[in-house]
Design a protein around this motif. Structure first.
Motif, PDB file in Angstrom:
ATOM      1  N   ALA A 316       0.909  -1.196  -0.175  1.00 35.61           N
ATOM      2  CA  ALA A 316      -0.118  -0.162   0.034  1.00 35.61           C
ATOM      3  C   ALA A 316       0.919   1.282   0.159  1.00 35.61           C
ATOM      4  O   ALA A 316       0.977   1.918   0.908  1.00 35.61           O
ATOM      5  N   VAL A 317       1.568   1.495  -1.116  1.00 34.09           N
ATOM      6  CA  VAL A 317       2.516   2.573  -1.233  1.00 34.09           C
ATOM      7  C   VAL A 317       1.846   3.234  -2.365  1.00 34.09           C
ATOM      8  O   VAL A 317       1.620   2.864  -3.153  1.00 34.09           O
ATOM      9  N   GLY A 350       0.804   0.337   8.058  1.00 34.92           N
ATOM     10  CA  GLY A 350       0.204  -0.529   6.810  1.00 34.92           C
ATOM     11  C   GLY A 350       0.003   0.240   5.617  1.00 34.92           C
ATOM     12  O   GLY A 350      -0.311  -0.462   4.423  1.00 34.92           O
ATOM     13  N   GLY A 351       0.191   1.441   5.475  1.00 33.60           N
ATOM     14  CA  GLY A 351       0.215   2.044   4.237  1.00 33.60           C
ATOM     15  C   GLY A 351       0.901   3.593   4.227  1.00 33.60           C
ATOM     16  O   GLY A 351       1.322   3.934   5.366  1.00 33.60           O
ATOM     17  N   VAL A 352       1.400   4.134   2.992  1.00 35.04           N
ATOM     18  CA  VAL A 352       2.122   4.969   3.174  1.00 35.04           C
ATOM     19  C   VAL A 352       2.185   5.801   1.824  1.00 35.04           C
ATOM     20  O   VAL A 352       1.929   5.346   0.848  1.00 35.04           O
ATOM     21  N   ASP A 370       2.527   8.882   6.578  1.00 37.90           N
ATOM     22  CA  ASP A 370       1.794   7.548   7.141  1.00 37.90           C
ATOM     23  C   ASP A 370       0.966   8.069   8.137  1.00 37.90           C
ATOM     24  O   ASP A 370       1.049   9.396   8.754  1.00 37.90           O
ATOM     25  N   HIS A 371      -0.028   7.347   8.452  1.00 37.40           N
ATOM     26  CA  HIS A 371      -1.111   7.736   9.304  1.00 37.40           C
ATOM     27  C   HIS A 371      -1.367   6.739  10.596  1.00 37.40           C
ATOM     28  O   HIS A 371      -2.575   6.251  10.936  1.00 37.40           O
ATOM     29  N   GLY A 372      -0.305   6.158  10.752  1.00 36.19           N
ATOM     30  CA  GLY A 372      -0.207   5.041  11.784  1.00 36.19           C
ATOM     31  C   GLY A 372      -0.243   5.813  13.419  1.00 36.19           C
ATOM     32  O   GLY A 372      -0.471   6.899  13.444  1.00 36.19           O
ATOM     33  N   PRO A 373       0.405   5.235  14.323  1.00 42.56           N
ATOM     34  CA  PRO A 373       0.292   5.464  15.624  1.00 42.56           C
ATOM     35  C   PRO A 373       1.341   6.648  16.012  1.00 42.56           C
ATOM     36  O   PRO A 373       1.107   7.241  16.959  1.00 42.56           O
ATOM     37  N   GLY A 374       2.278   6.727  15.121  1.00 45.79           N
ATOM     38  CA  GLY A 374       3.248   7.853  15.102  1.00 45.79           C
ATOM     39  C   GLY A 374       4.302   7.586  16.376  1.00 45.79           C
ATOM     40  O   GLY A 374       4.402   6.531  16.637  1.00 45.79           O
TER      41      GLY A 374
END
Length: 438
Positions: A316-317, A350-352, A370-374
């Motif tokens: 998911a890039v 999971g995506g970038v 990305d929109h992960g936990p940071g």
């Protein structure tokens, strides 16, 4: 015997302040000295009234009347002719006293000046630059000159001006000396900053006062020693890596003889992971000693190809605003940087998405968003340290060895670039790779 910088500054400051204070004392004494050049003559009406009063007074009380007229600023006295020490002054100056001529009407009015022009006079010797002489009715003359105790007017104002001038001069003098001293410290600071950014930075110039030269010599000696220690560390690590690779090769040969295919696959994976870890440690240890081979890279196309390849692998890039930009980079090193950052983002978010654009300081930036936990604020400050991991275990399946970001930053700085981590608006992490513009 050489005088050190500290002694020079002390002597210079003390000597300069003594001279300045001496000038201030001389100015005060000069202002206190009687000075007739600043005499303000009495009003024309006062001179005219004095002449009329003396004409109307009996000779017996004239002396008493003159005593009443005299003061610290002005002296009135009568003479039979032009008083001794003065002569009639002709030229431009008498025209300045037209008001006296008008007030005195028909009386003969003369402007006097000292017979002998002088550049200097003893203290207390008061002669006016100009004096007045008025004819009385009996033919004698009323003379108006400065008083013996006359002082310069406006003493307080002049003193304040002189004091301010002395203070300003002292401040400028001391500031100049301090600037000369701190200039040498600035050179040391610049040399230290250059060495911190580049281990191959040139040595500091060994010149200036004795103390500064000694500091420069000590700094250069420290610089050379650090270079030697870094070289020894790299040689030691290279030798250890060579021996470890030899052992890993032997292990591969032994593993190849295992009959259990599943165990053989696991052992091969462990050996490959160990070999990768050794390469990573060597890369981090090399730091900025490695000289990259930079070239002009079309970053738009570079990132676009990388995104396409990752998408073909089912990852998911994506791409986000890829501007056309050219930067100076080593393609292999840049690929390693972006791979590390993308792998981290995929693992935790999971995506970038990747973007290319212009940075605020006229450099080119590649954004890995990305929109992960940071990252927590307490960990973000040490995220680039070798072996630093947000996940505390050493299991590579849950976060690796903690060398990914350290390697990425090392490679970026070798190319005169950098990596900055910032929170993504709405949550997540944005890693920005900064490169020099072509």
């Amino acid at each position: 015997m050489r005088i050190g910088l500290g002694a020079r500054l002390t002597v210079g400051i003390v000597g300069g302040l003594v001279v300045i204070q001496g000038l201030g004392l001389a100015a005060v004494l000069w202002m206190r000295e009687p000075e007739s050049g600043a005499w303000r003559p009495p009003m024309p009406s006062r001179v005219a009234a004095a002449a009329e009063a003396l004409d109307a007074s009996p000779p017996a009380i004239r002396d008493a009347y003159l005593i009443g007229l005299n003061g610290d600023q002005t002296r009135f006295f009568i003479s039979d002719g032009i008083p001794a020490g003065y002569r009639v002054h002709e030229g431009l100056a008498p025209a300045l006293y037209r008001g006296y001529r008008q007030a005195l009407a028909d009386r003969e009015f003369l402007v006097l000046r000292p017979e002998v022009a002088r550049e200097w006079r003893p203290r207390g010797a008061v002669l006016s630059q100009h004096a007045f002489s008025v004819e009385l009715a009996d033919g004698r003359r009323l003379n108006v000159t400065p008083g013996v105790s006359q002082r310069r007017r406006g003493l307080t104002t002049v003193f304040l001006v002189v004091a301010f001038g002395m203070a300003a001069l002292s401040a400028i003098f001391v500031a100049r000396l301090i600037r000369l001293a701190t200039a040498q410290l600035e050179s040391l600071s610049e040399a230290a900053d250059s060495f911190a950014a580049d281990l191959s930075a040139p040595a500091m110039a060994e010149r200036g006062p004795e103390e500064v030269r000694r500091v420069a010599v000590a700094f250069n000696r420290m610089q050379a020693e650090l270079r030697r220690l870094m070289a020894e560390r790299l040689n030691m690590l290279a030798a250890a890596a060579h021996d470890l690779k030899t052992l890993l090769t032997r292990l591969r040969l032994r593993v190849a003889g295992l009959e259990d295919e599943a165990q053989r696959a696991k052992a091969d994976a462990d050996i490959a992971e160990m070999a990768g870890l050794i390469e990573d440690v060597l890369l981090v240890a090399q730091g900025e000693a490695r000289q990259p081979r930079r070239e002009v890279v079309n970053l738009h196309r570079f990132v676009e190809d990388l995104v396409t390849m990752r998408q073909e692998l089912g990852q998911a890039v994506g791409a986000d605003r890829l501007e056309i930009a050219y930067g100076l980079a080593e393609p292999a090193a840049l690929r390693r940087i972006l791979d590390n950052l993308i792998d981290n983002a995929l693992k935790y978010a999971g995506g970038v998405s990747l973007g290319v654009g212009s940075a605020a300081d006229d450099r080119i930036e590649i954004r890995v968003i990305d929109h992960g936990p940071g990252l927590p604020a307490d960990f973000a400050a040490r995220a680039f340290e070798p072996f630093a991991r947000h996940e505390p275990s050493r299991n590579r399946a849950t976060g690796g060895a903690g060398l990914g970001l350290s390697i990425a930053q090392t490679l970026a700085r070798q190319m005169n670039g950098d990596i900055v981590l910032t929170p993504t608006p709405g949550g997540g992490l944005t890693a920005t790779v900064l490169l020099e513009r072509r």
